[in-house]
Design a protein around this motif. Sequence first.
Motif, mmCIF file in Angstrom:
data_model
loop_
_atom_site.group_PDB
_atom_site.id
_atom_site.type_symbol
_atom_site.label_atom_id
_atom_site.label_comp_id
_atom_site.label_asym_id
_atom_site.label_seq_id
_atom_site.Cartn_x
_atom_site.Cartn_y
_atom_site.Cartn_z
ATOM 1 N N TYR A 118 -10.337 9.678 8.850
ATOM 2 C CA TYR A 118 -11.270 10.581 8.193
ATOM 3 C C TYR A 118 -11.529 11.846 9.001
ATOM 4 C CZ TYR A 118 -11.829 6.420 5.446
ATOM 5 O OH TYR A 118 -11.572 5.328 4.658
ATOM 6 N N HIS A 119 -11.221 11.822 10.287
ATOM 7 C CA HIS A 119 -11.351 13.040 11.092
ATOM 8 C C HIS A 119 -10.349 14.097 10.642
ATOM 9 C CE1 HIS A 119 -13.180 9.945 13.643
ATOM 10 N NE2 HIS A 119 -13.987 10.931 13.996
ATOM 11 N N GLY A 120 -9.246 13.658 10.069
ATOM 12 C CA GLY A 120 -8.264 14.601 9.535
ATOM 13 C C GLY A 120 -8.833 15.419 8.388
ATOM 14 N N LEU A 121 -9.712 14.814 7.598
ATOM 15 C CA LEU A 121 -10.359 15.540 6.512
ATOM 16 C C LEU A 121 -11.293 16.618 7.059
ATOM 17 C CD1 LEU A 121 -11.191 12.538 4.176
ATOM 18 C CD2 LEU A 121 -9.286 14.132 3.991
ATOM 19 N N THR A 122 -11.979 16.306 8.154
ATOM 20 C CA THR A 122 -12.843 17.293 8.799
ATOM 21 C C THR A 122 -12.011 18.445 9.339
ATOM 22 O OG1 THR A 122 -14.348 15.510 9.428
ATOM 23 C CG2 THR A 122 -14.597 17.623 10.574
ATOM 24 N N LEU A 123 -10.900 18.136 9.964
ATOM 25 C CA LEU A 123 -10.002 19.164 10.475
ATOM 26 C C LEU A 123 -9.475 20.032 9.338
ATOM 27 C CD1 LEU A 123 -8.204 20.392 12.746
ATOM 28 C CD2 LEU A 123 -6.501 18.685 12.093
ATOM 29 N N PHE A 124 -9.071 19.420 8.260
ATOM 30 C CA PHE A 124 -8.556 20.154 7.112
ATOM 31 C C PHE A 124 -9.616 21.102 6.546
ATOM 32 C CE2 PHE A 124 -7.898 20.481 2.510
ATOM 33 C CZ PHE A 124 -6.646 21.059 2.500
ATOM 34 N N GLY A 125 -10.828 20.603 6.368
ATOM 35 C CA GLY A 125 -11.913 21.441 5.861
ATOM 36 C C GLY A 125 -12.227 22.593 6.787
ATOM 37 N N THR A 153 0.830 -1.201 0.000
ATOM 38 C CA THR A 153 0.000 0.000 0.000
ATOM 39 C C THR A 153 0.866 1.253 0.000
ATOM 40 O OG1 THR A 153 -1.697 -1.176 1.247
ATOM 41 C CG2 THR A 153 -1.829 1.218 1.215
ATOM 42 N N GLY A 154 1.940 1.229 0.739
ATOM 43 C CA GLY A 154 2.844 2.376 0.784
ATOM 44 C C GLY A 154 3.510 2.640 -0.554
ATOM 45 N N ILE A 155 3.912 1.590 -1.230
ATOM 46 C CA ILE A 155 4.553 1.741 -2.539
ATOM 47 C C ILE A 155 3.540 2.262 -3.553
ATOM 48 C CG2 ILE A 155 5.619 0.478 -4.445
ATOM 49 C CD1 ILE A 155 6.873 -1.340 -2.299
ATOM 50 N N ARG A 156 2.313 1.742 -3.505
ATOM 51 C CA ARG A 156 1.278 2.223 -4.411
ATOM 52 C C ARG A 156 0.951 3.679 -4.132
ATOM 53 N NH1 ARG A 156 -3.067 -2.358 -3.915
ATOM 54 N NH2 ARG A 156 -4.404 -0.554 -4.138
ATOM 55 N N LEU A 203 -2.759 11.017 2.760
ATOM 56 C CA LEU A 203 -2.418 10.216 3.938
ATOM 57 C C LEU A 203 -3.656 9.935 4.789
ATOM 58 C CD1 LEU A 203 1.012 11.735 4.996
ATOM 59 C CD2 LEU A 203 0.574 9.482 4.003
ATOM 60 N N CYS A 204 -4.525 10.928 4.929
ATOM 61 C CA CYS A 204 -5.756 10.722 5.696
ATOM 62 C C CYS A 204 -6.635 9.662 5.037
ATOM 63 C CB CYS A 204 -6.533 12.026 5.827
ATOM 64 S SG CYS A 204 -5.802 13.198 6.966
ATOM 65 N N LEU A 205 -6.751 9.712 3.720
ATOM 66 C CA LEU A 205 -7.593 8.744 3.022
ATOM 67 C C LEU A 205 -7.020 7.337 3.077
ATOM 68 C CD1 LEU A 205 -8.650 10.808 -0.109
ATOM 69 C CD2 LEU A 205 -10.098 10.101 1.802
ATOM 70 N N ILE A 206 -5.722 7.213 2.881
ATOM 71 C CA ILE A 206 -5.110 5.879 2.852
ATOM 72 C C ILE A 206 -5.092 5.240 4.235
ATOM 73 C CG2 ILE A 206 -2.888 4.701 2.550
ATOM 74 C CD1 ILE A 206 -2.512 6.308 0.052
ATOM 75 N N THR A 207 -4.809 6.031 5.269
ATOM 76 C CA THR A 207 -4.733 5.467 6.611
ATOM 77 C C THR A 207 -6.098 5.347 7.278
ATOM 78 O OG1 THR A 207 -4.317 7.656 7.544
ATOM 79 C CG2 THR A 207 -2.394 6.302 6.993
ATOM 80 N N GLY A 208 -7.137 5.941 6.669
ATOM 81 C CA GLY A 208 -8.479 5.843 7.236
ATOM 82 C C GLY A 208 -8.735 6.820 8.361
#
Length: 85
Positions: free
Chosen positions: A58-65, A3-6, A51-56
């Motif tokens: 999803y609260h990071g996306l809320t913080l970013f927004g 997953t990291g290489i992809r 990184l937020c999407l790959i690691t799951g």
Amino acid sequence: METGIRFIGFYLVSEVLAYFIFKLVRKKYLNNYGSKRPMWNGIIERVFIYLCLITGVYHGLTLFGALKIGTRIKVDENKISNDYF
């Protein structure tokens, strides 16, 4: 490990593609290229989102927004740009 290489491969391809597309758009619509700071900010923002999407995380996306929206709010004449995040 796979997953990291992809992730790294997908990220590098998308960044190179985005760089050339945005360069063409800026060349067409802006005669003066200006600062490269927004370009680096965009790269860092996309790394965070990937990184937020790959690691799951999803609260990071809320913080970013919330940070992006919050920095656009202008109180009185104290203007804050969202280039800080």
